[in-house]
Structure formats: C-alpha cells, structure tokens
Motif scaffolding. Structure first.
Motif, short mmCIF file in Angstrom:
data_model
loop_
_atom_site.label_atom_id
_atom_site.label_comp_id
_atom_site.label_asym_id
_atom_site.label_seq_id
_atom_site.Cartn_x
_atom_site.Cartn_y
_atom_site.Cartn_z
N LEU A 101 71.37 -40.14 -24.87
CA LEU A 101 72.09 -40.78 -24.32
C LEU A 101 72.42 -40.38 -22.78
O LEU A 101 73.02 -41.31 -22.09
N GLY A 102 70.87 -39.83 -22.23
CA GLY A 102 71.05 -39.79 -20.92
C GLY A 102 72.42 -39.08 -20.27
O GLY A 102 73.13 -39.09 -18.82
N VAL A 103 73.03 -38.56 -20.83
CA VAL A 103 74.29 -37.04 -19.98
C VAL A 103 73.82 -35.64 -20.29
O VAL A 103 72.53 -35.20 -20.74
N SER A 104 75.06 -34.86 -19.92
CA SER A 104 74.72 -33.26 -20.11
C SER A 104 74.75 -33.20 -21.56
O SER A 104 77.11 -33.99 -22.02
N ILE A 105 74.80 -32.40 -22.23
CA ILE A 105 75.66 -31.42 -23.44
C ILE A 105 75.97 -30.21 -23.32
O ILE A 105 74.72 -29.46 -22.38
N LEU A 106 76.60 -28.87 -23.05
CA LEU A 106 77.13 -28.34 -23.03
C LEU A 106 77.27 -27.63 -24.82
O LEU A 106 78.26 -28.34 -25.90
N VAL A 107 76.18 -26.35 -25.24
CA VAL A 107 76.65 -26.19 -26.66
C VAL A 107 77.23 -24.81 -26.39
O VAL A 107 76.79 -23.81 -26.27
N LEU A 108 78.25 -24.98 -27.23
CA LEU A 108 79.59 -23.35 -26.98
C LEU A 108 79.15 -22.66 -27.64
O LEU A 108 78.66 -22.67 -28.91
N ASP A 109 78.74 -21.36 -27.34
CA ASP A 109 79.16 -20.39 -28.41
C ASP A 109 80.97 -19.80 -29.19
O ASP A 109 81.08 -19.04 -28.58
N TYR A 110 81.24 -20.71 -29.13
CA TYR A 110 82.63 -20.68 -30.00
C TYR A 110 83.10 -19.03 -31.02
O TYR A 110 81.61 -18.41 -30.98
N ARG A 111 84.26 -18.45 -30.52
CA ARG A 111 83.55 -17.75 -30.87
C ARG A 111 84.21 -17.22 -33.22
O ARG A 111 83.95 -18.75 -33.20
N LEU A 112 83.40 -16.47 -33.68
CA LEU A 112 82.82 -16.94 -34.70
C LEU A 112 84.19 -15.28 -36.21
O LEU A 112 84.25 -15.01 -35.34
N ALA A 113 83.96 -16.71 -37.49
CA ALA A 113 84.24 -15.94 -38.23
C ALA A 113 83.50 -14.86 -38.97
O ALA A 113 81.98 -14.86 -38.59
N PRO A 114 83.79 -13.64 -39.36
CA PRO A 114 85.22 -13.71 -40.00
C PRO A 114 86.20 -12.37 -38.33
O PRO A 114 87.82 -11.92 -39.21
N GLU A 115 84.92 -11.61 -37.58
CA GLU A 115 86.04 -10.83 -36.90
C GLU A 115 86.72 -12.26 -35.84
O GLU A 115 88.02 -11.29 -35.60
N HIS A 116 86.59 -13.50 -35.89
CA HIS A 116 87.83 -13.80 -35.34
C HIS A 116 88.01 -15.64 -36.11
O HIS A 116 87.12 -16.21 -36.06
N PRO A 117 88.81 -15.55 -37.17
CA PRO A 117 89.43 -16.70 -37.93
C PRO A 117 90.12 -17.65 -36.85
O PRO A 117 90.34 -17.46 -35.76
N PHE A 118 90.21 -18.94 -37.87
CA PHE A 118 90.99 -19.73 -37.36
C PHE A 118 92.54 -19.90 -36.73
O PHE A 118 92.87 -19.18 -37.56
N PRO A 119 92.74 -20.11 -35.73
CA PRO A 119 92.26 -20.98 -35.14
C PRO A 119 91.10 -20.62 -33.42
O PRO A 119 91.05 -21.38 -32.98
#
Length: 299
Positions: A101-119
């Motif tokens: 794509l010719g762009v930068s990409i940021l891959v997130l380490d978002y919080r994970l379940a089950p320790e951190h459920p939705f949302p």
C-alpha cells in the motif's frame, strides 16, 4: 486449484488442533504461545523496518516500508478470538500489506480477553484513533484493518467512532472477519470438514471469554452484523472459500452493499482462514495483497 505452497497454513492449523486435543487443559498463556506461531507461514518482507511504540496508551509495533508515506496510517487489529494473537504474530503480514500500500501500519497489542472482556478491545482502538488524529493524521488518511476477530474490530471500532461523533477513517479492510457472535452462519456447518482451524466449539469458547458476564451476542458493536452500515467508509472484505467463517464475510458484504457502501468482496478458491498469512510464500496471498493495494490506491 490451491497451490502446494498454500498447504503450509492448513498443516499449521491442524497441528495446533492436534496439540490442543492432546492437552485439553492448556492454559491461556500456553494458548497464546501456540498462536504466536501464526507468523510462521509469512515470509519476512524485504525493505520493511519495525518500531515498538505506545500510541494512545496502547502498545504496538509499527511497520515502516522504506520510502512509505508516514502521513497515511493503517491501524491493524490482530486476530485470535480476542484472546490470543499479538503484534509479534502479525508483524510480518502487516509489513507485506504496508509495503504493497505504500503506507505505515500500526499493529496493536490491544487488551485481551478473558482478563479484559468486551468492550476493552474496542476502547483501545478508539484511544489509538483519537491519538493519531491528535497527532495531526487526517481521518481520511487513516484506515482500519484486521483479521478474524481483528476483522470484527476493524469494523466495530469504526461503528464506535461514528457513535462518538468522530470523523470516520478513509477505509476498512477485513480478512476473514468473525462478526456473528450468535454463530448462525451456514458455512459453520457446510465448511466444517474443510476448515483446518475454526469450528463452532472453538468460537463458542472464544465468544464466552470475549463477551464475559455482561456482553450480549446481539450488541451491534460486538456483532457488526446487527449494525446499520449506512455511511460506512469504503470496505474491502476477503475470505477463503473452504473456511467456516465465509458466511460472515458474505453477509457483511451484502449488508454493506444494501446500505450503499462502496464494498469489495474477494473470496479465494480453496483458501483457509486468513490466507494472507501466506504472504511471500504462496501465490494466492501475494495476489490478494496486490489486489488490495490496487483497490486502496484507487480510492
């Protein structure tokens, strides 16, 4: 007919299944270590550099192809049932896409379940998006991208941006998205014998961890198939023809089209769940990423 190189991904998935069956009491940390092997099918992209960073309070890894336009950012939410997967497992795939794509990409380490459920996962995506906007990145130059559960987040986070009154990003890309928390898709049964990884019992377990005690499978942010997609940014959705979550990709594409969204659907014959993981290894993945790049550059 699928290439012999593409067999690598199904073999990896079947190996994971064998190991999980052999160890039915596998812990969450063990599962996360297993799924960090998701980077194995992907060849290392050439001329891409990486940087560990924290954006909006969320850790992640930037993929910077040499000569990329850093004013254009794709925010990548990784797959793994909202409970496993990481920036490490998806770094190389993001690098291939960023380079195309010719762009930068940021891959997130978002919080994970089950320790951190939705949302929690959606909240992290919102924090990152707000931080990028505050840093002067134009909304039209930001896109969301993700695979499997992360494909859900790539779509649901934009629905949350809209709910919050934020200017919407320029595009959304979803690889094999898992959207239907009610698990009603017909291909869950019809493709059960051909999908090497995703089965209804696996999804039921992941859903329980993701939604926790208070989440609802019909919440339109958790289950984007329950949402109104009118006004949504241009959307690119892909899936493999033999995977159980194919129906989710078909349904969200149909709903987007009915709502007047600029949507492109790509179904790759004989391919497994998140087949772009074969980037650099199998021609089907490279052809798909080239297709996405053409779509993106034409927006």
């Amino acid at each position: 007919m699928a290439s012999t190189e593409s067999d690598f991904l199904k073999a990896l998935y079947l190996d994971w299944g064998d190991r999980m069956v052999a160890n039915p009491n596998m812990t969450i940390p063990d599962l996360r270590a297993l799924f960090d092997e998701w980077e194995k099918p992907t060849f290392e992209p050439e001329d891409v550099t990486y940087k560990t960073d924290t954006v909006g309070g969320v850790k992640g890894i930037w993929a910077y192809p040499i000569g990329c336009d850093k004013s254009k950012v794709m925010v990548y939410t990784h797959g793994g049932g909202f409970a496993v997967g990481s920036s490490s497992s998806h770094r190389k795939l993001a690098g291939h896409v960023a380079k195309a794509l010719g762009v930068s990409i940021l891959v997130l380490d978002y919080r994970l379940a089950p320790e951190h459920p939705f949302p929690a996962q959606v909240e992290d995506a919102v924090s990152v998006y707000k931080a990028l906007l505050a840093d002067g990145i134009a909304a039209k130059n930001i896109g969301t991208i993700g695979d499997s559960a992360g494909g859900n987040l790539a779509i649901s986070s934009v629905l949350k941006f809209r709910e919050l009154g934020l200017e919407l990003p320029g595009c959304v890309i979803a690889f094999s998205p898992w959207l239907d928390m009610e698990l009603t898709g017909g291909t869950l049964k019809s493709n059960e014998a051909t999908d090497g990884l995703v089965s209804t019992p696996v999804l039921e377990g992941m859903r329980g961890m993701f939604l926790g005690e208070n989440g609802s499978p019909t919440d339109p942010i958790a289950n984007p198939l329950k949402s109104d997609l009118a006004g949504f940014p241009p959307l690119y959705v892909n899936a493999g023809s033999v995977e159980t979550l194919l129906d989710d990709a078909l349904r969200v594409s149909d709903q987007a089209k009915a709502a007047g969204v600029n949507v492109t659907l790509s179904v790759a014959d004989g391919m497994q769940h998140v087949f772009p993981f074969l980037a650099g290894r199998a021609p089907e993945a490279d052809a798909e990423i080239a297709k996405i790049a053409s779509w993106y550059k034409a927006l």
